[in-house]
Design an enzyme around this catalytic site. Structure first.
Site, short mmCIF file in Angstrom:
data_model
loop_
_atom_site.label_atom_id
_atom_site.label_comp_id
_atom_site.label_asym_id
_atom_site.label_seq_id
_atom_site.Cartn_x
_atom_site.Cartn_y
_atom_site.Cartn_z
N ASP A 11 34.42 40.70 34.60
CA ASP A 11 34.22 39.39 35.23
C ASP A 11 32.92 38.76 34.77
O ASP A 11 32.07 39.40 34.15
CB ASP A 11 34.18 39.54 36.76
CG ASP A 11 35.49 40.06 37.33
OD1 ASP A 11 36.53 39.92 36.67
OD2 ASP A 11 35.46 40.61 38.45
N TYR A 25 32.86 52.83 35.94
CA TYR A 25 31.86 51.81 36.24
C TYR A 25 30.76 52.40 37.12
O TYR A 25 30.99 53.34 37.88
CB TYR A 25 32.48 50.63 36.99
CG TYR A 25 33.30 49.68 36.16
CD1 TYR A 25 32.75 48.51 35.66
CD2 TYR A 25 34.64 49.94 35.89
CE1 TYR A 25 33.52 47.61 34.92
CE2 TYR A 25 35.42 49.06 35.15
CZ TYR A 25 34.84 47.90 34.67
OH TYR A 25 35.59 47.02 33.93
#
Length: 296
Positions: free
Chosen positions: A67, A143
């Site tokens: 994103d 992540y």
């Protein structure tokens, strides 16, 4: 020198060589990964740089889209070049096309990024093994997300990579609730579903650990992630850590499968794609086919 061999026809196409690139980037200056008209994106910048070298549009396939504002240390992409394009890369005394592409790509990125030179760094380039697909061959993505809970942990030097959270968090409660989310499940409640795409994922790791500096680091790993999934998981876990919800609430939301007013996304700037893992070379093609079947 890298040995030349074509990618499998189903992936690279006849007459094309599949090239793998490993890169990192600071997501701050970009409007996410994917190309968007009139906006600076990581994919758009990388493809513009490649066009300066190859003299045509070269589409980039990525392991995991990120994103706006999200960073990457271990991103993986692939491109397909013709034999002629690959052979034309070396200049002068150069003999290795991979090294030549790496050198020229770094220079082209500086030209494309201008004031943000260094925001994208390509670390390695090489011909991919047969059957390799940066997206579909991946086994998992991992992540990290850093949270400084309490002003005494706020470090201005790291503010662009850390969430400054006013309330002190109970990581024990967060880990207790997160444990129930592991496994192959439908994460519709924790993502922004894309039309026609499945929301079933295998969440392999979701844990919150404090470093020596007291900063809380979330480690999140799955076979793949839906749109906004990591930020939604962290955002919900923060409510549990603050004591606004009980640990069981995380699993209850998963079972309900709905998004509501409590579906809050954690800020994007502390999120970093750390690593993408792939199987052995002889399993790449089978993994890609299996992943495609699951996504469809």
């Amino acid at each position: 020198m890298n040995e030349r061999k074509p990618a499998a026809p189903v992936l690279g196409g006849g007459g094309f060589l599949r090239v793998r690139m490993d890169l990192s980037y600071d997501g701050g200056p970009f409007n996410g990964w994917a190309v968007q008209p009139g906006l600076r994106t990581v994919q758009g910048s990388l493809e513009e740089a490649l066009a300066l070298i190859v003299r045509r549009l070269v589409r980039v396939t990525v392991a995991g889209r990120t994103d706006a504002g999200v960073h990457a240390r271990g991103q993986v992409v692939h491109i397909d070049l013709t034999d002629a394009e690959w052979d034309a890369l070396p200049r002068g005394h150069e003999i290795d096309p991979a090294a030549a592409l790496l050198r020229r790509l770094r220079g082209a990125l500086s030209r494309v990024l201008h004031d943000e030179t260094g925001a994208i760094v390509v670390h390695d380039v090489g011909l991919a093994p047969d059957g390799f697909d940066a997206r579909f061959s991946a086994l998992w993505r991992r992540y990290s997300y850093c949270i400084a809970d309490g002003p005494e942990r706020w470090d201005p030097v790291l503010r662009r990579l850390t969430l400054w959270h006013k309330a002190v968090l109970d990581e024990g409660a967060m880990n207790s609730g997160a444990a129930a989310l592991l496994g192959l499940q439908d994460f519709r409640a924790y993502c922004k579903p894309r039309e026609g795409a499945t929301t079933i994922r295998e969440l392999q790791r979701l844990e919150f650990v404090r470093g020596r500096d007291g900063v809380l680091v979330a480690n999140v790993q799955a076979d793949a992630f839906c749109h906004n999934m990591v930020r939604a998981l962290v955002g919900s876990a923060l409510r549990v850590g603050e004591g606004l919800e009980e640990p069981e609430w995380l699993h209850q939301r998963l079972l309900a499968g709905v998004r509501d007013a409590k579906s809050v996304l954690a800020a994007p700037h502390p999120l970093v794609l750390e690593e993408v893992a792939y199987p052995s070379d002889d399993e790449l093609f089978a993994r890609a086919e299996l992943t495609r079947a699951r996504r469809e």
